[in-house]
Design a protein around this motif. Structure first.
Motif, PDB file in Angstrom:
ATOM      1  N   LEU A  82       0.615  -0.851  -0.109  1.00 21.70           N
ATOM      2  CA  LEU A  82      -0.213  -0.093   0.011  1.00 21.70           C
ATOM      3  C   LEU A  82       0.338   1.286   0.299  1.00 21.70           C
ATOM      4  O   LEU A  82       1.689   1.499   1.217  1.00 21.70           O
ATOM      5  N   ASP A  83       0.727   2.106  -1.488  1.00 22.35           N
ATOM      6  CA  ASP A  83       1.778   2.793  -1.865  1.00 22.35           C
ATOM      7  C   ASP A  83       1.182   4.315  -1.030  1.00 22.35           C
ATOM      8  O   ASP A  83       0.087   4.942  -2.099  1.00 22.35           O
ATOM      9  N   ASN A  84       1.463   5.106  -0.420  1.00 20.87           N
ATOM     10  CA  ASN A  84       0.757   6.219   0.304  1.00 20.87           C
ATOM     11  C   ASN A  84       1.763   7.825   0.078  1.00 20.87           C
ATOM     12  O   ASN A  84       3.041   7.773   0.230  1.00 20.87           O
ATOM     13  N   ARG A  85       1.099   8.587  -1.513  1.00 19.84           N
ATOM     14  CA  ARG A  85       2.198   9.490  -1.470  1.00 19.84           C
ATOM     15  C   ARG A  85       1.569  11.442  -1.968  1.00 19.84           C
ATOM     16  O   ARG A  85      -0.357  11.091  -1.844  1.00 19.84           O
ATOM     17  N   GLY A  86       1.514  11.800  -2.164  1.00 21.53           N
ATOM     18  CA  GLY A  86       1.291  13.371  -2.499  1.00 21.53           C
ATOM     19  C   GLY A  86       0.776  14.175  -0.799  1.00 21.53           C
ATOM     20  O   GLY A  86       0.998  13.810  -0.253  1.00 21.53           O
ATOM     21  N   ASP A  87      -0.428  14.583  -1.700  1.00 22.84           N
ATOM     22  CA  ASP A  87      -1.146  15.507  -0.576  1.00 22.84           C
ATOM     23  C   ASP A  87      -2.111  14.689   0.060  1.00 22.84           C
ATOM     24  O   ASP A  87      -3.309  13.662  -0.573  1.00 22.84           O
ATOM     25  N   ALA A  88      -2.713  14.753   1.666  1.00 21.93           N
ATOM     26  CA  ALA A  88      -3.628  14.123   1.928  1.00 21.93           C
ATOM     27  C   ALA A  88      -4.241  14.689   3.718  1.00 21.93           C
ATOM     28  O   ALA A  88      -2.903  15.068   4.270  1.00 21.93           O
ATOM     29  N   LYS A  89      -4.937  14.944   4.008  1.00 20.99           N
ATOM     30  CA  LYS A  89      -6.164  14.549   5.355  1.00 20.99           C
ATOM     31  C   LYS A  89      -6.511  13.505   5.431  1.00 20.99           C
ATOM     32  O   LYS A  89      -7.905  13.510   4.565  1.00 20.99           O
ATOM     33  N   LEU A  90      -5.892  12.533   6.144  1.00 23.36           N
ATOM     34  CA  LEU A  90      -6.849  11.117   5.290  1.00 23.36           C
ATOM     35  C   LEU A  90      -7.171  10.142   7.485  1.00 23.36           C
ATOM     36  O   LEU A  90      -6.433   9.946   7.858  1.00 23.36           O
ATOM     37  N   THR A  91      -8.045   9.881   7.712  1.00 24.95           N
ATOM     38  CA  THR A  91      -8.462   9.401   8.693  1.00 24.95           C
ATOM     39  C   THR A  91      -8.827   7.919   8.107  1.00 24.95           C
ATOM     40  O   THR A  91     -10.041   7.939   7.480  1.00 24.95           O
ATOM     41  N   GLU A  92      -7.981   6.598   8.415  1.00 22.72           N
ATOM     42  CA  GLU A  92      -8.939   5.584   8.267  1.00 22.72           C
ATOM     43  C   GLU A  92      -8.913   4.430   8.321  1.00 22.72           C
ATOM     44  O   GLU A  92      -8.298   4.163   9.634  1.00 22.72           O
ATOM     45  N   ASN A  93      -9.741   2.830   8.019  1.00 24.43           N
ATOM     46  CA  ASN A  93      -9.155   2.215   9.325  1.00 24.43           C
ATOM     47  C   ASN A  93      -8.899   0.661   7.526  1.00 24.43           C
ATOM     48  O   ASN A  93      -9.351   0.476   6.690  1.00 24.43           O
ATOM     49  N   LEU A  94      -7.954  -0.238   7.548  1.00 24.37           N
ATOM     50  CA  LEU A  94      -7.491  -1.098   7.466  1.00 24.37           C
ATOM     51  C   LEU A  94      -7.853  -2.348   8.069  1.00 24.37           C
ATOM     52  O   LEU A  94      -7.140  -2.779   8.994  1.00 24.37           O
ATOM     53  N   GLU A  95      -8.568  -3.528   7.439  1.00 22.70           N
ATOM     54  CA  GLU A  95      -8.581  -5.239   7.728  1.00 22.70           C
ATOM     55  C   GLU A  95      -8.142  -5.609   6.903  1.00 22.70           C
ATOM     56  O   GLU A  95      -7.485  -5.725   5.595  1.00 22.70           O
TER      57      GLU A  95
END
Length: 261
Positions: free
Chosen positions: A134-147
């Motif tokens: 899982l490759d996360n790049r760039g700008d973000a304002k993120l809240t999340e859940n991963l199962e």
């Protein structure tokens, strides 16, 4: 009586059922809460977003509805931010591994500055093998859940890479449920972003389950990188190993926080 162990913590997918966050709580005392307030309590865009994926013969990636049977199979939010994400996501991204699935990379780049909610489910069929990055790049304002859900005898590796832009805010709760004789290798790499808080929670749910959790983080000046790691040996004859290492760079205001239980 106060909560004595991590397994006794209150859980709920409903944002309003969690108490307000002051920053004095055990789960929040390391975090710059005011910087994260809009992700903890504010309105969130929970619509599907653009991703790019590599080809992997035994892997499928698709958006599924909130009532999919695997949503909630690995865990439930322990804090108000995770519950805010759960309350607001519209569809979950389902990554399914079957057989010898090979290597799959899923990239998010360009989520933008709008506060967002997300939900991802990675499931591995009985006996499946594979690698998911899982490759996360760039700008973000993120809240999340991963199962992450492993059926019997599955053996997979999940790598979560946070290489966001300097201004990004990211809160993530990552839950894993490991079935009979299955093995999960979980690797967390946090390098970019202003505030990145990723909390892996692993349940060795059935006999013979095995987990290896590795973490690497490098905080530069002005960054806050945090991880709270939890492993629960729910079943007998299970095994786990946790190794997290990190470094701070810069004369001031580089911060990291780690806890393992």
């Amino acid at each position: 009586m106060p909560v004595q162990t991590r397994s006794e913590r209150f859980t709920s997918p409903v944002h309003a059922e969690h108490p307000e966050v002051t920053g004095r709580e055990a789960v929040w005392k390391l975090s710059p809460v005011e910087k994260l307030r809009e992700l903890i309590d504010g309105p969130l865009d929970g619509s599907p977003y653009e991703i790019t994926t590599t080809d992997a013969a035994g892997a499928t990636v698709k958006w599924v509805e909130r009532d999919h049977p695997l949503v909630g199979a690995a865990g439930s939010p322990e804090d108000r931010a995770a519950a805010n994400a759960w309350t607001n996501f519209e569809k979950a991204l389902h990554i399914r591994l079957d057989g010898d699935a090979g290597a799959l990379t899923v990239t998010r780049d360009g989520l933008g500055s709008t506060p967002r909610a997300a939900h991802t489910v990675i499931s591995a069929a009985q006996g499946a093998t594979g690698l998911v990055v899982l490759d996360n790049r760039g700008d973000a304002k993120l809240t999340e859940n991963l199962e992450i859900v492993l059926e019997a005898d599955a053996n997979i590796t999940v790598v979560s890479v946070q290489e966001w832009d300097d201004t990004a805010l990211h809160l993530a709760s990552q839950f894993a449920r490991i079935g009979h004789g299955a093995r999960l290798t979980h690797i967390l790499v946090s390098l970019g972003g202003e505030v990145v808080r990723v909390n892996p929670s692993t349940h060795l749910a059935e006999a013979g389950a095995d987990a290896e959790l590795y973490g690497l983080y490098f905080a530069d000046a002005g960054q806050h990188l945090e991880q709270q790691v939890y492993v629960n040996h729910d079943a007998p004859h299970t095994r786990s190993r946790v190794t997290y290492k990190g470094a701070l760079n810069g004369e001031e205001r580089a911060r990291s926080g780690s806890a393992t239980c």
